[in-house]
Design a protein around this motif. Structure first.
Motif, PDB file in Angstrom:
ATOM      1  N   PHE A   1       0.858  -1.066  -0.235  1.00 50.90           N
ATOM      2  CA  PHE A   1       0.214  -0.040  -0.121  1.00 50.90           C
ATOM      3  C   PHE A   1       0.389   1.090   0.245  1.00 50.90           C
ATOM      4  CE2 PHE A   1      -2.996  -3.275   1.661  1.00 50.90           C
ATOM      5  CZ  PHE A   1      -3.977  -2.862   1.086  1.00 50.90           C
ATOM      6  N   CYS A   2       2.216   1.011   0.276  1.00 51.07           N
ATOM      7  CA  CYS A   2       2.851   2.016   0.390  1.00 51.07           C
ATOM      8  C   CYS A   2       3.305   2.107  -1.930  1.00 51.07           C
ATOM      9  CB  CYS A   2       4.147   1.872   0.904  1.00 51.07           C
ATOM     10  SG  CYS A   2       5.136   3.186   0.880  1.00 51.07           S
ATOM     11  N   PRO A   3       3.239   3.222  -2.117  1.00 47.38           N
ATOM     12  CA  PRO A   3       3.376   3.237  -3.564  1.00 47.38           C
ATOM     13  C   PRO A   3       5.247   3.364  -4.315  1.00 47.38           C
ATOM     14  CG  PRO A   3       1.979   5.045  -3.579  1.00 47.38           C
ATOM     15  CD  PRO A   3       2.414   4.708  -1.517  1.00 47.38           C
ATOM     16  N   GLN A   4       5.781   3.731  -3.219  1.00 41.80           N
ATOM     17  CA  GLN A   4       7.353   3.802  -3.100  1.00 41.80           C
ATOM     18  C   GLN A   4       7.638   2.225  -3.216  1.00 41.80           C
ATOM     19  OE1 GLN A   4       5.920   5.677  -1.079  1.00 41.80           O
ATOM     20  NE2 GLN A   4       6.698   8.243  -1.694  1.00 41.80           N
ATOM     21  N   THR A   5       7.236   1.673  -1.919  1.00 42.48           N
ATOM     22  CA  THR A   5       7.795   0.310  -1.871  1.00 42.48           C
ATOM     23  C   THR A   5       7.489  -0.347  -3.405  1.00 42.48           C
ATOM     24  OG1 THR A   5       7.276   0.330   0.221  1.00 42.48           O
ATOM     25  CG2 THR A   5       7.923  -1.650  -0.663  1.00 42.48           C
ATOM     26  N   ALA A   6       6.141  -0.444  -3.350  1.00 39.70           N
ATOM     27  CA  ALA A   6       5.453  -1.035  -4.725  1.00 39.70           C
ATOM     28  C   ALA A   6       5.862  -0.665  -5.836  1.00 39.70           C
ATOM     29  CB  ALA A   6       4.459  -0.645  -5.118  1.00 39.70           C
ATOM     30  N   PHE A   7       7.185   0.388  -6.363  1.00 39.27           N
ATOM     31  CA  PHE A   7       7.655   0.745  -7.115  1.00 39.27           C
ATOM     32  C   PHE A   7       9.294   0.122  -7.597  1.00 39.27           C
ATOM     33  CE2 PHE A   7      10.265   4.122  -9.124  1.00 39.27           C
ATOM     34  CZ  PHE A   7      10.560   3.589 -10.445  1.00 39.27           C
ATOM     35  N   THR A   8       9.620   0.166  -6.249  1.00 42.00           N
ATOM     36  CA  THR A   8      11.239  -0.074  -6.266  1.00 42.00           C
ATOM     37  C   THR A   8      10.852  -1.450  -6.912  1.00 42.00           C
ATOM     38  OG1 THR A   8      10.432  -0.501  -3.700  1.00 42.00           O
ATOM     39  CG2 THR A   8      11.915   2.396  -4.644  1.00 42.00           C
ATOM     40  N   ARG A   9       9.724  -2.644  -6.212  1.00 48.39           N
ATOM     41  CA  ARG A   9       9.771  -3.693  -6.284  1.00 48.39           C
ATOM     42  C   ARG A   9       9.590  -3.747  -8.148  1.00 48.39           C
ATOM     43  NH1 ARG A   9      10.906  -7.887  -2.744  1.00 48.39           N
ATOM     44  NH2 ARG A   9       9.957  -9.894  -3.061  1.00 48.39           N
ATOM     45  N   VAL A  10       8.771  -3.178  -8.307  1.00 48.76           N
ATOM     46  CA  VAL A  10       8.814  -3.489  -9.803  1.00 48.76           C
ATOM     47  C   VAL A  10       9.842  -3.121 -10.366  1.00 48.76           C
ATOM     48  CG1 VAL A  10       7.131  -3.048 -11.789  1.00 48.76           C
ATOM     49  CG2 VAL A  10       5.934  -3.380  -9.681  1.00 48.76           C
TER      50      VAL A  10
END
Length: 195
Positions: free
Chosen positions: A180-189
């Motif tokens: 739910f934290c966009p920064q975490t999802a972005f770096t994971r992708v």
């Protein structure tokens, strides 16, 4: 033991066949990954102060109220403001893409589908625009909005990158609430696409 110039079999490893990695290719891959995982998210983080500056300046100076008194409907104002923010982000996206693909000739930009990059980074841009709008609503001045908005976004991106590279390295999955934290999802992708 060597069976063929491009095939090696080692006991104790479950992945067959694998190529021998030379020091040059390992270094090139490492540089690509460092550039992609650390530098490019920072470049995208610079968009947040621009967005915050545009939005909060209108509110602080009273420009929004003057437009409203002149008869502009607020939904038209926000639609134009959103489109302007999205165009600003897409300009940065295209500059980074051209720099990575043609200037630095990074493997990620050359081998990953442009459509996949566009969809992924467009979603990230929408998350940044939402972050900027939400952050602007709770800050009293333009300077505070820009400085703290940038600092919070930068901190979250760097913490997410550290979490992805040190604690939740593949094949470990990230706990559900981190998605739910966009920064975490972005770096994971980005990390998954870089592999």
């Amino acid at each position: 033991r060597e069976l063929h110039p491009n095939l090696f079999v080692s006991t104790g490893i479950a992945v067959y066949p694998f190529k021998r990695v030379t020091a040059e290719t390992a270094l090139a891959r490492y540089v690509d990954n460092v550039m992609l995982q650390l530098v490019f998210p920072l470049c995208y983080a610079f968009v947040v102060p621009i967005l915050l500056l545009m939005i909060s300046h209108d509110r602080i100076t009273g420009f929004t109220e003057r437009l409203r008194s002149a008869g502009l409907q607020m939904r038209n104002y926000w639609a134009a403001n959103f489109f302007n923010s999205w165009l600003s982000y897409m300009t940065v996206f295209l500059l980074i893409y051209v720099l990575g693909a043609f200037g630095l000739e990074l493997k990620y930009f050359r081998e990953t589908s442009f459509l996949l990059q566009f969809v992924t980074l467009n979603a990230w841009g929408l998350a940044l625009i939402g972050f900027a709008y939400a952050w602007e609503a709770v800050t009293p001045s333009t300077k505070i909005a820009v400085v703290f908005g940038y600092a919070v976004n930068l901190y979250l991106i760097e913490m997410a990158t550290l979490l992805q590279n040190m604690i939740y390295v593949q094949p470990w999955s990230v706990p559900f609430f981190w998605h739910f934290c966009p920064q975490t999802a972005f770096t994971r992708v980005i990390i998954l696409l870089a592999r």
